[in-house]
Structure formats: C-alpha cells, structure tokens
Design a protein around this motif. Structure first.
Motif, short mmCIF file in Angstrom:
data_model
loop_
_atom_site.label_atom_id
_atom_site.label_comp_id
_atom_site.label_asym_id
_atom_site.label_seq_id
_atom_site.Cartn_x
_atom_site.Cartn_y
_atom_site.Cartn_z
N TRP A 1 0.84 -1.21 0.00
CA TRP A 1 0.00 0.00 0.00
C TRP A 1 0.87 1.26 0.00
O TRP A 1 0.56 2.23 -0.69
CB TRP A 1 -0.90 -0.01 1.22
CG TRP A 1 -1.75 1.22 1.34
CD1 TRP A 1 -2.87 1.52 0.62
CD2 TRP A 1 -1.53 2.32 2.22
NE1 TRP A 1 -3.37 2.74 1.00
CE2 TRP A 1 -2.57 3.26 1.99
CE3 TRP A 1 -0.57 2.60 3.19
CZ2 TRP A 1 -2.66 4.45 2.68
CZ3 TRP A 1 -0.65 3.79 3.89
CH2 TRP A 1 -1.68 4.70 3.63
N LEU A 2 1.95 1.26 0.77
CA LEU A 2 2.84 2.43 0.81
C LEU A 2 3.46 2.69 -0.56
O LEU A 2 3.66 3.85 -0.94
CB LEU A 2 3.92 2.23 1.86
CG LEU A 2 3.47 2.31 3.32
CD1 LEU A 2 4.61 1.91 4.25
CD2 LEU A 2 2.99 3.72 3.66
N LEU A 3 3.78 1.63 -1.28
CA LEU A 3 4.34 1.81 -2.64
C LEU A 3 3.34 2.51 -3.55
O LEU A 3 3.71 3.33 -4.40
CB LEU A 3 4.75 0.47 -3.23
CG LEU A 3 6.14 -0.05 -2.86
CD1 LEU A 3 6.35 -1.44 -3.45
CD2 LEU A 3 7.23 0.89 -3.35
N THR A 4 2.06 2.17 -3.41
CA THR A 4 1.05 2.82 -4.26
C THR A 4 0.84 4.28 -3.89
O THR A 4 0.37 5.06 -4.72
CB THR A 4 -0.29 2.08 -4.15
OG1 THR A 4 -0.81 2.21 -2.81
CG2 THR A 4 -0.14 0.61 -4.49
N ALA B 1 3.32 6.35 -2.97
CA ALA B 1 4.52 7.13 -3.26
C ALA B 1 4.48 7.68 -4.68
O ALA B 1 3.85 7.09 -5.57
CB ALA B 1 5.75 6.26 -3.08
N PRO B 2 5.13 8.83 -4.93
CA PRO B 2 5.26 9.32 -6.30
C PRO B 2 5.95 8.27 -7.18
O PRO B 2 6.73 7.44 -6.70
CB PRO B 2 6.12 10.58 -6.15
CG PRO B 2 5.91 11.02 -4.74
CD PRO B 2 5.72 9.76 -3.94
N LEU B 3 5.68 8.32 -8.47
CA LEU B 3 6.12 7.25 -9.38
C LEU B 3 7.63 7.07 -9.35
O LEU B 3 8.13 5.95 -9.24
CB LEU B 3 5.63 7.55 -10.81
CG LEU B 3 5.93 6.47 -11.85
CD1 LEU B 3 5.28 5.15 -11.45
CD2 LEU B 3 5.45 6.91 -13.23
N THR B 4 8.38 8.16 -9.45
CA THR B 4 9.84 8.04 -9.48
C THR B 4 10.37 7.52 -8.14
O THR B 4 11.28 6.68 -8.10
CB THR B 4 10.48 9.39 -9.79
OG1 THR B 4 10.01 10.38 -8.86
CG2 THR B 4 10.15 9.83 -11.21
N ASP B 5 9.78 8.00 -7.04
CA ASP B 5 10.21 7.51 -5.73
C ASP B 5 9.84 6.05 -5.53
O ASP B 5 10.60 5.28 -4.93
CB ASP B 5 9.57 8.36 -4.62
CG ASP B 5 10.09 9.79 -4.60
OD1 ASP B 5 11.20 10.01 -5.13
OD2 ASP B 5 9.39 10.67 -4.08
N ALA B 6 8.68 5.65 -6.04
CA ALA B 6 8.27 4.26 -5.93
C ALA B 6 9.21 3.34 -6.71
O ALA B 6 9.51 2.23 -6.26
CB ALA B 6 6.83 4.10 -6.43
N ALA B 7 9.68 3.82 -7.88
CA ALA B 7 10.61 3.01 -8.66
C ALA B 7 11.93 2.82 -7.91
O ALA B 7 12.49 1.72 -7.87
CB ALA B 7 10.85 3.66 -10.03
#
Length: 341
Positions: A173-176, A178-184
């Motif tokens: 859930w935390l990954l979803t 996060a901003p896209l670049t930060d999640a990557a």
C-alpha cells in the motif's frame, strides 16, 4: 576445544572445527573481495589491489580501489556478516531451522520504515535511519506479542509469520502512495542492492559489529548453546534465560536493521548462511563466528555474480540471493522429506 579470552574476564569456547571453518570462511571472503575489487571496467591486478591496500600503488589505482570499489566491498562484507550472525541467533533462540529475520518479519519491518519515508516524500538521507527504526520497532513488537515466556520456539515463529503478512500488505500500500519516481527507486531498494554504496553506508554497521560481536553475542554463545537444550534445562544450569534471550535478540534485530539500512532487505542470506555453517562445522550450538564468515563470503560472491552474470546489465544482489537461497531452501526441504525428518 579452544578457549578464547576476551576483555573483562570473559571467555568463549570454540570447537576446533568451528574455528577452522570460521577462519576459512574469512579467508575465502577476503580472497573474493580482492578479486571483486580487481574486476571492473578499469581492471586492476590482484597484486596491485594488495599493493594499494598496503599503502602503495599508483594514484589512479588508489582512487579506483579506495574511493570507488572498496566502500562497496566493505558494505557487502559487513551486511553479509551481520545477516549471517543474526540468522544464527534467531535460529538458536527459536530452536527452529526457519527462524530467520526474513520469516519473523524484522526485514519487512525495516522495509516498512523506509517506505514510510518514501511515501512522505522525504529524501534518501532519511531512508537508512527510517529502515533502522522500522526494524527495531518490529523486533519490539514481536517480543511483546510473543510474550516473554513464549519468546522462543514455535510461538515466536508463528507470530513472526503473521507480522510479516501484515507488513507485506502495508508495504504494498505504501508503494502505491509514493510518487512514481520515488516508488521506482523504492522498489529497487526493496530487492536489496549494493550499487553506489559508500563509506557512509558501511561504517554504522561495521561499528555495530565491532561492539556487538564481542560484547553481546560471543559472550552469550555458551548460554545460547544451553538454551537450545530447553529453557528449564538452561535455567537449572544457572543461565538467566530471559535476560540472555532479550539481549541477543536485541543485538540481532539491531544488526538486521542496520544491514537493511545499508543495502536494503537482502533476502534469504540470514536463513542460508547459518545452515551452511552448521553443516560445515558439524558442531552443536549457534556457530556464530562461522555463520558470520559464511554470510560475508556468500554476499561478496553473490554481488560478483549479480554484476557479471548478465552481460551489459547489473542485477540487484538481492535477486541473486533470493534465487540461490530459495533454491537451497527447496533442496533442504526435499532432503528433509526424503530422510523422513
């Protein structure tokens, strides 16, 4: 039997074979480290690497070795030793072959701490501290949920499996969020990676190993060996079971948390290294030093395989340890089943 005298009047008894395995593992890790530092786009001979480490060598060699490659090697050695050591402690305390920080949720807790920082949009400097705090908080939660009388054996493993399942959902859930670049970037960190690691990543873990290895873990190794016989038997022999268990668990959780902060959650190493150490030593007890040496050698070897297995691409080291560790676990379980144990 060999007796090692430690400062403060402490002593540690080691089986000769266990000491030989520990020394051999340390030598293998050192040899693999020299080869790892020598390899790369700017090749350096192993003799020149040793010359630089001794204080000589050309300016170019010194820069490549000390500034670019040695910090990564130091991080790999420290993380491997810490995970091997912590895995041996967890398996000894739980009296369970699957009692590793991966299974018990400490690694997932460190990942949760880091992902909270990512979801809040904080920078990378806060990631290591958040991962350490997450691992320590999870360790405290495990001990509280298991209860002091039950903080060993099957109860702690079952509680850890439940905590791991919860934290896995939270991490997703935390990954979803996060901003896209930060999640990557977070997804890469979650696989476990040594890419770009510097002295700032290695030094906190090296300092923790230097303090905890002699002061807590080695000094408590004889008591751990007695606790493996059962709490009642250990208490009858004068071992303060709860105090010893709490001390070694706290030290192991801290090492796992700092290892995750340095290189991300490297999977299966804390499970595999103690098993291999025990098979090599053929000695009872936690085998702390052999497990640390084997863990360091395994992670350096896995990092080299990750860098050179696929031409033109570098794999995260956690991918290699996951594949090899998962394969080893499957082989181990198949062997246990075939032997009806």
């Amino acid at each position: 039997m060999i007796v090692l005298r430690l400062p403060g009047g402490l002593s540690v008894r080691l089986h000769a074979r266990a000491l030989a395995v520990g020394l051999a593992g340390a030598l293998v890790a050192a040899a693999l480290g020299v080869l790892a530092v020598a390899a790369g786009d700017y090749p350096i001979s192993p003799a020149d690497v040793l010359r630089v480490l001794a204080g000589g060598g050309s300016p170019a060699d010194r820069f490549v070795v000390t500034e670019l490659r040695l910090p990564r090697l130091a991080t790999a050695l420290a993380v491997g030793a810490a995970l091997g050591l912590a895995g041996a402690v967890f398996q000894s305390v739980t009296r369970n072959a699957l009692g590793s920080p991966d299974v018990l949720g400490v690694t997932s807790g460190a990942a949760t701490g880091a992902l909270v920082v990512v979801a809040l949009g904080s920078g990378s400097p806060a990631l290591g501290g958040a991962a350490t705090a997450g691992g320590l908080a999870t360790g405290a939660l495990l001990y509280a949920l298991a209860g002091r009388p039950g903080a060993a054996g099957q109860r702690l493993v079952l509680v850890g499996i439940g905590v791991t399942a919860i934290l896995t959902g939270v991490n997703g859930w935390l990954l979803t969020r996060a901003p896209l670049t930060d999640a990557a970037r977070a997804a890469l960190w979650l696989t476990g990676s040594l890419d770009g690691r510097g002295w700032a990543n290695a030094l906190p873990l090296l300092a923790a190993l230097a303090v905890l290895l002699p002061a807590v873990l080695l000094a408590r190794a004889p008591a751990l060996r007695l606790i493996e016989m059962g709490d009642e038997a250990a208490a009858a022999l004068g071992v303060p079971v709860r105090r010893v268990r709490l001390g070694v668990l706290a030290a192991a959780v801290l090492l796992v948390s700092l290892a995750a902060a340095a290189a991300g959650p490297v999977s299966f190493l804390a499970l595999t290294a103690p098993h291999l150490a025990r098979r090599l030593t053929r000695a009872p007890g936690p085998n702390l030093l052999p497990a640390a040496a084997v863990g360091a050698a395994l992670l350096v070897a896995a990092d080299q395989l990750a860098q050179h297995a696929v031409a033109g691409h570098q794999l995260p080291v956690g991918v290699v340890t996951g594949v090899l560790g998962g394969g080893y676990l499957a082989w181990l379980l198949a062997g246990e089943r075939g032997g009806r144990r």
